[in-house]
Enzyme design. Structure first.
Site, PDB file in Angstrom:
ATOM      1  N   GLU A 167      58.117  -6.807 -65.402  1.00 26.16           N
ATOM      2  CA  GLU A 167      57.040  -5.852 -65.707  1.00 26.16           C
ATOM      3  C   GLU A 167      56.345  -6.117 -67.045  1.00 26.16           C
ATOM      4  O   GLU A 167      55.651  -5.271 -67.575  1.00 26.16           O
ATOM      5  CB  GLU A 167      57.568  -4.423 -65.722  1.00 26.16           C
ATOM      6  N   TYR A 169      57.785  -6.666 -69.990  1.00 29.54           N
ATOM      7  CA  TYR A 169      58.488  -6.188 -71.188  1.00 29.54           C
ATOM      8  C   TYR A 169      59.077  -7.380 -71.957  1.00 29.54           C
ATOM      9  O   TYR A 169      58.908  -8.539 -71.581  1.00 29.54           O
ATOM     10  CB  TYR A 169      59.571  -5.181 -70.795  1.00 29.54           C
ATOM     11  N   ARG A 217      66.836  -7.497 -63.446  1.00 28.89           N
ATOM     12  CA  ARG A 217      65.518  -7.299 -62.799  1.00 28.89           C
ATOM     13  C   ARG A 217      64.682  -8.534 -63.096  1.00 28.89           C
ATOM     14  O   ARG A 217      64.210  -8.736 -64.232  1.00 28.89           O
ATOM     15  CB  ARG A 217      64.885  -6.025 -63.370  1.00 28.89           C
ATOM     16  N   HIS A 255      52.711  -4.812 -66.499  1.00 28.32           N
ATOM     17  CA  HIS A 255      51.907  -3.588 -66.578  1.00 28.32           C
ATOM     18  C   HIS A 255      50.438  -3.894 -66.858  1.00 28.32           C
ATOM     19  O   HIS A 255      49.560  -3.125 -66.499  1.00 28.32           O
ATOM     20  CB  HIS A 255      52.454  -2.647 -67.647  1.00 28.32           C
ATOM     21  N   GLN A 342      50.432  10.771 -59.284  1.00 24.94           N
ATOM     22  CA  GLN A 342      49.795  11.855 -60.043  1.00 24.94           C
ATOM     23  C   GLN A 342      50.757  12.672 -60.913  1.00 24.94           C
ATOM     24  O   GLN A 342      50.379  13.095 -61.995  1.00 24.94           O
ATOM     25  CB  GLN A 342      49.048  12.786 -59.087  1.00 24.94           C
TER      26      GLN A 342
END
Ligand code: FAD
Ligand code: NAP
Ligand code: SF4
Length: 684
Positions: A167, A169, A217, A255, A342
């Site tokens: 992701e 990081y 991961r 991201h 949301q």
């Protein structure tokens, strides 16, 4: 016990311990991790999910040190006191028969504070802070901190840890040339760049011993320029196995990637193809992830030999009993995650506590408690949109005798239009869930019944809940009655014909959705069907075989049947008010379809020529006047409460509860409607 999902529900032997099934609850930051006084809420949140039968859970990310924190004072595992506090979580989970790992996440240059560090001095496009490059010795210190944090997790009695290597990081930042420009032993060729995660896992395994789960991961697809190639991903995966990992989990996309990876328009389970390509490269169990939200999809992936486990995060926020319902062959009772982001991710990115649009109890388990009512009352709920459905089912669960009136021939209110939007097919699931709940809870559903005040008064209900929703706003534009003007309901409810060129007035959520609908080629993807994953990849620029750096390709142009102008009066970015984590996808998707987005409009008139507009800049200075020669003008200019019934009842002195759009239409969304419906019914 169900035989419907034999692969999903099969135990997984890890040698030193056994997982009761193949469902891994993926890491999700909830906001409860960040403050020690929320530890009991966090414990209850996980315990409910352990009671629901999940095989293995992973907490939100905890930084191994201060510099790696996501934001100031964010969750960290770096001292004994914190470890002891976490025993509340682990003991509640273990008492409920579950297993849980702590995720160790060093944010690197994604840290939202000025002390961030990374492989090199770079700034991520998603934070305002430039990270400092670590010295060679300081890299070693980060590894020590990862190892200490794993030991603390063991002291806290976690069953293991997950090392967050994807992701975008910290660890991912070392792996890729994009962010690693180092000249020392941690930079240069991939063999050097990959040493950081390998050393972390190797030294961690040495420190925690053999009987402790280490999930790694692995970023299998970076989806950014300068990302890893497929060969590099495989090389790293093999080295991580050798270093002592127990399970390899899949990570998809940084991201900062401009390819969506989890929003609702990503086809269900599509990215499991990436795990499938990796599967077989290592002997330890491999877990797949992203947009898997039903037991059927999980079973299909596992029976197709694509992975050993499936990770789901948001779906288990949406329904803590997901696994139990699958076991008991009650998957039609699952409250399915619609991947809207949301109430979960959007909240987290706004530093608010996460919850769930379809399940407002998520992360509020100790606060929104549904008790059995001391006396069963006769409750009328008027309107079967999201607010009324939530209220009716909550009241019935509490033991009340509920009648639900709906003027339409089906339940759902505006969700019936939302579900028609290409890429929002998941919204069908919410209506399926409520329909089933209505049957199970024996709610007296009266469709095609536009109920009035006299009828309600006559029937003598103990409580009346008004959920009559909204009506579209009609702006006072000269020529608003011209035949070329349509409302969004004309398009989405009445299927009125729409020409080849269209001006959409109002660029809120509905204006965007209507534009998506009108630019969609339904001959290729019929309504109600999710996009084919290969087509979707071509549209978003993902390589078919994921081989090259980051797995990126040129985007394929998308054919569209119409020219659309999407307009707002504000001079701010068009679509700036859409969801924090999904708005960019909607904007990007429409731009790709050549939708012209125009801000700073005033609508002068509508006539045979089309729509006459005047454009102004931020200071209000007129820039130009234009005539958009369009076949139709579609009005998506917001809504107003529809509450005649409430006013009539109030005039007759009948006390009611007003919820959803009928209460406040401004900034209404289904998240508020469902939460309010649930809360009101929790109190009747
Ligand atoms: P409504 O959904 O309007 O339901 C009111 C119901 O009451 C209707 O079914 C109506 O027929 C019934 N009714 C009215 N009067 C009577 C009466 N006298 N007797 C009996 N029945 C009556 N929200 C999101 O959060 N996320 C999204 O992605 C999203 N996408 C959307 C896309 C589109 C195209 C549209 C149109 C809306 C979208 N929304 C979305 C908004 C969301 O659907 C609304 O916020 C939500 O439906 C409001 O719920 P409600 O129950 O208050 O009202
Ligand atoms: P909205 O988000 O409030 O947008 C209304 C739009 O109309 C705005 O662009 C506004 O912009 C314009 N407008 C308002 N008054 C106007 C007037 N008098 N004349 C001309 N234009 C006017 O409402 P919505 O699009 O109807 O959506 C309703 C709710 O559903 C929203 O709250 C939204 O959250 C929810 N929804 C969410 C999604 C999602 O993907 N999350 C999708 C659909 C709907 P200007 O004032 O600048 O012109
Ligand atoms: Fe899923 Fe939306 Fe709930 Fe998040 S808020 S868990 S995306 S349904």
């Amino acid at each position: 016990m169900s035989q419907a999902y034999p692969n999903l529900l099969k135990p997984l032997d890890l040698g030193f311990t056994e997982l009761k099934n193949r469902v891994l609850m993926g890491s999700m930051h909830t906001g409860l991790e960040d403050r020690f006084w929320n530890i009991h809420k966090l414990a209850r949140y996980f315990a409910e999910r352990a009671e629901g039968g999940i095989g293995l859970m992973v907490t939100g990310g905890f930084s191994p040190n201060m510099v790696g924190q996501l934001s100031p004072f964010a969750s960290t595992m770096n001292n004994r006191g914190t470890a002891m506090l976490h025993r509340h979580v682990t003991s509640e989970v273990h008492d409920a028969g579950g297993k849980i790992c702590l995720q160790l996440l060093h944010a690197g240059r994604y840290s939202y504070h000025p002390f961030s560090v990374s492989a090199s001095a770079t700034k991520a496009p998603i934070t305002p802070f430039k990270a400092k490059a670590l010295s060679t010795k300081a890299v070693d210190k980060q590894i020590d901190d990862f190892v200490s944090a794993a030991k603390l997790a063991k002291m806290a009695r976690y069953d293991g840890v997950e090392v967050m290597g994807s992701e975008g990081y910290f660890i991912n930042q070392f792996l890729c040339e994009r962010t690693n420009k180092r000249k020392d032993k941690w930079g240069g060729p991939f063999e050097n760049r990959m040493q950081l995660p390998v050393e972390i896992v190797r030294r961690m395994r040495e420190a925690v011993g053999p009987d402790f789960i280490i999930i790694y991961r692995l970023s299998m697809l970076d989806l950014v320029e300068g990302g890893q190639t497929w060969d590099e991903v495989v090389k790293l995966g093999k080295a991580i196995e050798k270093a002592g990992a127990t399970i390899i989990n899949t990570g998809i996309g940084w991201h900062e990637a401009r390819v969506p990876t989890i929003v609702t328009s990503v086809p269900r389970g599509g990215f499991s193809e990436v795990t499938a390509k990796f599967y077989g490269e290592v002997d330890i169990p491999v877990c797949t992830t992203n947009r898997i939200n039903t037991p059927e999809k999980g079973e299909e992936i596992l029976s197709g030999g694509k992975a050993d486990m499936v990770s789901m995060a948001r779906p288990l926020l949406a329904d803590s009993e997901f696994v139990r319902k699958a076991q008991e062959n009650r998957s039609d009772e699952i409250n399915t995650c619609i991947a809207c982001n949301q109430a979960c991710l959007d909240h987290v990115f706004q530093l608010k506590r996460a919850s769930c649009l379809v399940n407002p109890r998520a992360c509020h388990e100790t606060e929104l408690v549904l008790t059995v009512a001391p006396v069963s009352r006769r409750v009328a709920v008027v309107g079967a949109g999201p607010a009324g459905l939530a209220a009716a089912t909550t009241a019935a669960k509490r033991g009340h005798n509920v009648t639900l009136f709906e003027a339409d021939d089906k339940i759902g209110g505006q969700f019936n239009y939302a579900k028609r939007i290409p890429g929002k097919e998941e919204f069908y699931e919410t209506l399926r869930y409520y329909q089933r709940q209505i049957e199970l809870l024996d709610i007296d559903l009266q469709l095609n019944t536009r109920v009035d005040a006299d009828r309600l008064k006559q029937d003598g209900f103990d409580d009346v809940i008004i959920a009559t929703g909204v009506k579209p706003r009609t702006p006072g534009i000269d020529g608003i009655d011209h035949p070329k003007v349509l409302g969004y309901l004309d398009v989405l409810r009445h299927n009125k014909p729409v020409g080849n060129s269209v001006a959409v007035i109002g660029a809120g959520g509905i204006g965007f959705d209507v534009s998506e609908f009108l630019t969609h080629d339904f001959s290729h993807h019929p309504e109600g069907q999710q996009a084919d994953f290969e087509d979707w990849k071509a549209e978003w620029g993902v390589q078919p075989d994921y081989e090259g750096p980051g797995g990126l390709a040129e985007r394929k142009p998308t054919s569209t049947p119409r020219k659309i102008y999407l307009m707002q009066r504000k001079t701010s970015k068009v679509g700036g008010g859409l969801g924090k984590t999904s708005g960019w996808v909607h904007r990007n998707s429409l731009k790709h379809r050549d939708v012209e987005m125009i801000g700073g409009c005033s609508y002068d008139r509508i006539d045979d020529q089309g729509l006459h507009i005047t454009l102004s800049d931020k200071e209000g200075k007129v820039i130009e006047s234009r005539v958009l020669d369009v076949d139709n003008v579609v009005i998506c200019a917001g809504q107003e409460p529809f509450r005649e019934l409430f006013d009539d009842l109030a005039a007759q002195g009948v006390k009611t509860h007003l919820i959803g759009g009928a209460d406040v239409a401004e900034e209404l969304d289904a998240k508020r409607a469902i939460r309010q419906g649930t809360e009101v019914a929790a109190g009747v």
